[in-house]
Design a protein around this motif. Structure first.
Motif, PDB file in Angstrom:
ATOM      1  N   SER A  66     -22.001  -4.655 -56.796  1.00  0.00           N
ATOM      2  CA  SER A  66     -21.420  -4.136 -55.557  1.00  0.00           C
ATOM      3  C   SER A  66     -21.008  -2.670 -55.665  1.00  0.00           C
ATOM      4  O   SER A  66     -20.886  -1.995 -54.658  1.00  0.00           O
ATOM      5  CB  SER A  66     -20.216  -4.986 -55.138  1.00  0.00           C
ATOM      6  OG  SER A  66     -19.226  -4.946 -56.159  1.00  0.00           O
ATOM      7  N   GLU A  67     -20.791  -2.193 -56.884  1.00  0.00           N
ATOM      8  CA  GLU A  67     -20.390  -0.805 -57.087  1.00  0.00           C
ATOM      9  C   GLU A  67     -21.477  -0.046 -57.835  1.00  0.00           C
ATOM     10  O   GLU A  67     -22.106  -0.595 -58.736  1.00  0.00           O
ATOM     11  CB  GLU A  67     -19.095  -0.726 -57.907  1.00  0.00           C
ATOM     12  CG  GLU A  67     -17.888  -1.297 -57.209  1.00  0.00           C
ATOM     13  CD  GLU A  67     -16.656  -1.176 -58.080  1.00  0.00           C
ATOM     14  OE1 GLU A  67     -16.424  -0.092 -58.652  1.00  0.00           O
ATOM     15  OE2 GLU A  67     -15.923  -2.169 -58.192  1.00  0.00           O
ATOM     16  N   PRO A  68     -21.675   1.237 -57.488  1.00  0.00           N
ATOM     17  CA  PRO A  68     -22.694   2.010 -58.186  1.00  0.00           C
ATOM     18  C   PRO A  68     -22.205   2.505 -59.545  1.00  0.00           C
ATOM     19  O   PRO A  68     -21.009   2.510 -59.832  1.00  0.00           O
ATOM     20  CB  PRO A  68     -22.917   3.201 -57.244  1.00  0.00           C
ATOM     21  CG  PRO A  68     -21.572   3.405 -56.611  1.00  0.00           C
ATOM     22  CD  PRO A  68     -21.011   2.009 -56.433  1.00  0.00           C
ATOM     23  N   LEU A  69     -23.140   2.928 -60.346  1.00  0.00           N
ATOM     24  CA  LEU A  69     -22.852   3.698 -61.544  1.00  0.00           C
ATOM     25  C   LEU A  69     -22.675   5.132 -61.065  1.00  0.00           C
ATOM     26  O   LEU A  69     -23.446   5.605 -60.232  1.00  0.00           O
ATOM     27  CB  LEU A  69     -24.025   3.613 -62.527  1.00  0.00           C
ATOM     28  CG  LEU A  69     -23.994   4.528 -63.738  1.00  0.00           C
ATOM     29  CD1 LEU A  69     -22.805   4.200 -64.642  1.00  0.00           C
ATOM     30  CD2 LEU A  69     -25.306   4.422 -64.509  1.00  0.00           C
ATOM     31  N   ALA A  70     -21.643   5.829 -61.544  1.00  0.00           N
ATOM     32  CA  ALA A  70     -21.397   7.202 -61.094  1.00  0.00           C
ATOM     33  C   ALA A  70     -21.284   8.132 -62.290  1.00  0.00           C
ATOM     34  O   ALA A  70     -20.677   7.784 -63.309  1.00  0.00           O
ATOM     35  CB  ALA A  70     -20.115   7.269 -60.260  1.00  0.00           C
ATOM     36  N   PHE A  71     -21.876   9.294 -62.131  1.00  0.00           N
ATOM     37  CA  PHE A  71     -21.706  10.369 -63.094  1.00  0.00           C
ATOM     38  C   PHE A  71     -20.852  11.428 -62.417  1.00  0.00           C
ATOM     39  O   PHE A  71     -21.242  11.965 -61.372  1.00  0.00           O
ATOM     40  CB  PHE A  71     -23.054  10.955 -63.529  1.00  0.00           C
ATOM     41  CG  PHE A  71     -23.882  10.000 -64.323  1.00  0.00           C
ATOM     42  CD1 PHE A  71     -23.614   9.789 -65.670  1.00  0.00           C
ATOM     43  CD2 PHE A  71     -24.915   9.289 -63.733  1.00  0.00           C
ATOM     44  CE1 PHE A  71     -24.364   8.895 -66.414  1.00  0.00           C
ATOM     45  CE2 PHE A  71     -25.675   8.402 -64.464  1.00  0.00           C
ATOM     46  CZ  PHE A  71     -25.403   8.199 -65.807  1.00  0.00           C
ATOM     47  N   SER A  72     -19.686  11.698 -62.966  1.00  0.00           N
ATOM     48  CA  SER A  72     -18.791  12.735 -62.450  1.00  0.00           C
ATOM     49  C   SER A  72     -19.218  14.037 -63.118  1.00  0.00           C
ATOM     50  O   SER A  72     -18.956  14.257 -64.298  1.00  0.00           O
ATOM     51  CB  SER A  72     -17.345  12.380 -62.781  1.00  0.00           C
ATOM     52  OG  SER A  72     -16.465  13.318 -62.216  1.00  0.00           O
ATOM     53  N   VAL A  73     -19.903  14.868 -62.343  1.00  0.00           N
ATOM     54  CA  VAL A  73     -20.572  16.050 -62.878  1.00  0.00           C
ATOM     55  C   VAL A  73     -20.228  17.282 -62.054  1.00  0.00           C
ATOM     56  O   VAL A  73     -19.511  17.197 -61.051  1.00  0.00           O
ATOM     57  CB  VAL A  73     -22.102  15.833 -62.928  1.00  0.00           C
ATOM     58  CG1 VAL A  73     -22.459  14.724 -63.913  1.00  0.00           C
ATOM     59  CG2 VAL A  73     -22.662  15.512 -61.548  1.00  0.00           C
ATOM     60  N   TRP A  74     -20.771  18.406 -62.450  1.00  0.00           N
ATOM     61  CA  TRP A  74     -20.475  19.674 -61.797  1.00  0.00           C
ATOM     62  C   TRP A  74     -21.732  20.298 -61.212  1.00  0.00           C
ATOM     63  O   TRP A  74     -22.807  20.201 -61.795  1.00  0.00           O
ATOM     64  CB  TRP A  74     -19.841  20.635 -62.801  1.00  0.00           C
ATOM     65  CG  TRP A  74     -18.506  20.168 -63.282  1.00  0.00           C
ATOM     66  CD1 TRP A  74     -18.265  19.274 -64.280  1.00  0.00           C
ATOM     67  CD2 TRP A  74     -17.231  20.551 -62.771  1.00  0.00           C
ATOM     68  NE1 TRP A  74     -16.912  19.080 -64.428  1.00  0.00           N
ATOM     69  CE2 TRP A  74     -16.247  19.857 -63.511  1.00  0.00           C
ATOM     70  CE3 TRP A  74     -16.820  21.433 -61.766  1.00  0.00           C
ATOM     71  CZ2 TRP A  74     -14.891  20.004 -63.276  1.00  0.00           C
ATOM     72  CZ3 TRP A  74     -15.469  21.576 -61.527  1.00  0.00           C
ATOM     73  CH2 TRP A  74     -14.521  20.876 -62.271  1.00  0.00           C
ATOM     74  N   SER A  75     -21.554  20.941 -60.063  1.00  0.00           N
ATOM     75  CA  SER A  75     -22.629  21.693 -59.425  1.00  0.00           C
ATOM     76  C   SER A  75     -22.173  23.126 -59.237  1.00  0.00           C
ATOM     77  O   SER A  75     -21.023  23.375 -58.882  1.00  0.00           O
ATOM     78  CB  SER A  75     -22.948  21.102 -58.054  1.00  0.00           C
ATOM     79  OG  SER A  75     -23.863  21.927 -57.347  1.00  0.00           O
ATOM     80  N   SER A  76     -23.093  24.049 -59.456  1.00  0.00           N
ATOM     81  CA  SER A  76     -22.788  25.423 -59.073  1.00  0.00           C
ATOM     82  C   SER A  76     -22.990  25.530 -57.566  1.00  0.00           C
ATOM     83  O   SER A  76     -23.761  24.779 -56.971  1.00  0.00           O
ATOM     84  CB  SER A  76     -23.701  26.408 -59.809  1.00  0.00           C
ATOM     85  OG  SER A  76     -25.049  26.216 -59.414  1.00  0.00           O
ATOM     86  N   LEU A  77     -22.252  26.440 -56.970  1.00  0.00           N
ATOM     87  CA  LEU A  77     -22.395  26.756 -55.549  1.00  0.00           C
ATOM     88  C   LEU A  77     -22.407  28.274 -55.413  1.00  0.00           C
ATOM     89  O   LEU A  77     -21.848  28.980 -56.255  1.00  0.00           O
ATOM     90  CB  LEU A  77     -21.220  26.211 -54.730  1.00  0.00           C
ATOM     91  CG  LEU A  77     -21.053  24.712 -54.571  1.00  0.00           C
ATOM     92  CD1 LEU A  77     -19.776  24.407 -53.793  1.00  0.00           C
ATOM     93  CD2 LEU A  77     -22.247  24.091 -53.865  1.00  0.00           C
ATOM     94  N   SER A  78     -22.980  28.753 -54.339  1.00  0.00           N
ATOM     95  CA  SER A  78     -22.850  30.176 -54.054  1.00  0.00           C
ATOM     96  C   SER A  78     -21.383  30.460 -53.753  1.00  0.00           C
ATOM     97  O   SER A  78     -20.619  29.554 -53.396  1.00  0.00           O
ATOM     98  CB  SER A  78     -23.709  30.563 -52.850  1.00  0.00           C
ATOM     99  OG  SER A  78     -23.173  29.985 -51.664  1.00  0.00           O
ATOM    100  N   GLU A  79     -20.984  31.709 -53.873  1.00  0.00           N
ATOM    101  CA  GLU A  79     -19.597  32.065 -53.561  1.00  0.00           C
ATOM    102  C   GLU A  79     -19.265  31.692 -52.121  1.00  0.00           C
ATOM    103  O   GLU A  79     -18.198  31.146 -51.835  1.00  0.00           O
ATOM    104  CB  GLU A  79     -19.364  33.555 -53.803  1.00  0.00           C
ATOM    105  CG  GLU A  79     -17.936  33.989 -53.516  1.00  0.00           C
ATOM    106  CD  GLU A  79     -17.668  35.453 -53.844  1.00  0.00           C
ATOM    107  OE1 GLU A  79     -16.474  35.829 -53.865  1.00  0.00           O
ATOM    108  OE2 GLU A  79     -18.624  36.220 -54.063  1.00  0.00           O
ATOM    109  N   ARG A  80     -20.180  31.972 -51.218  1.00  0.00           N
ATOM    110  CA  ARG A  80     -19.959  31.678 -49.799  1.00  0.00           C
ATOM    111  C   ARG A  80     -19.739  30.171 -49.576  1.00  0.00           C
ATOM    112  O   ARG A  80     -18.807  29.765 -48.878  1.00  0.00           O
ATOM    113  CB  ARG A  80     -21.142  32.177 -48.984  1.00  0.00           C
ATOM    114  CG  ARG A  80     -21.016  31.942 -47.520  1.00  0.00           C
ATOM    115  CD  ARG A  80     -22.194  32.511 -46.788  1.00  0.00           C
ATOM    116  NE  ARG A  80     -22.074  32.264 -45.376  1.00  0.00           N
ATOM    117  CZ  ARG A  80     -22.970  32.612 -44.494  1.00  0.00           C
ATOM    118  NH1 ARG A  80     -24.056  33.230 -44.866  1.00  0.00           N
ATOM    119  NH2 ARG A  80     -22.791  32.339 -43.220  1.00  0.00           N
ATOM    120  N   SER A  81     -20.604  29.344 -50.168  1.00  0.00           N
ATOM    121  CA  SER A  81     -20.456  27.892 -50.024  1.00  0.00           C
ATOM    122  C   SER A  81     -19.167  27.400 -50.662  1.00  0.00           C
ATOM    123  O   SER A  81     -18.460  26.555 -50.101  1.00  0.00           O
ATOM    124  CB  SER A  81     -21.654  27.177 -50.653  1.00  0.00           C
ATOM    125  OG  SER A  81     -22.827  27.428 -49.924  1.00  0.00           O
TER     126      SER A  81
END
Length: 165
Positions: A66-81
């Motif tokens: 019933s619950e997913p496997l999750a990876f708590s990870v990081w994404s880069s974003l543009s400064e504006r985003s």
């Protein structure tokens, strides 16, 4: 509840559902300079006031669970985003924002070459971290996120992460 690894028989206190890292690309900044160059919270990271990161989850459906496997990870974003997402962080309707474009900035050891995979970064309701969707490709992480995984594959992933095998 005790969980027993189906591969090696080792027991853990809880069924592992989420795995993560404390900071993106920690190796890009020497430990001795980390405090001077990095602004880090549980959900955001800024390096040298020019590299911007957000923490979120890559979720993978585990068939039969019933619950997913999750990876708590990081994404880069543009400064504006990054600034836009930060301004909207506490807004009740932030989940309605269009997705942001990002690059995966976390090595997920159970998959090959995850750094710089293209991501869609979708805000969710306050209290929930953004949801990351790996851009469709033939990369194993992208395929497993789209198709889901078996319980046996979930056990292989957990075993590899917890026991380094």
């Amino acid at each position: 509840m005790t969980w027993k690894c189906a591969l090696c028989g080792e027991a853990d206190n809880e069924t592992p559902r989420c795995f993560g890292t404390e900071a993106p690309w920690r190796a890009m900044v020497p430990e001795s300079e980390f405090d001077q160059r990095v602004e880090l919270t549980a959900d955001q990271c800024v390096v040298d006031e020019k590299a911007f990161f957000i923490r979120g989850h890559i979720e993978i459906l585990v068939h039969g669970q019933s619950e997913p496997l999750a990876f708590s990870v990081w994404s880069s974003l543009s400064e504006r985003s990054f600034l836009h997402m930060s301004e909207r962080w506490r807004c009740a309707d932030r989940a309605d924002d269009p997705p942001y474009f990002g690059w995966l900035s976390t090595d997920i050891a159970v998959y090959p070459d995850t750094i710089n995979l293209k991501l869609s970064v979708q805000s969710r309701a306050p209290g929930l971290v953004p949801l990351f969707t790996v851009a469709p490709s033939d990369h194993p992480l992208s395929l497993e996120q789209r198709q889901g995984i078996s319980e046996a594959r979930w056990h292989e992933i957990v075993h590899s992460i917890l026991h380094g095998r």
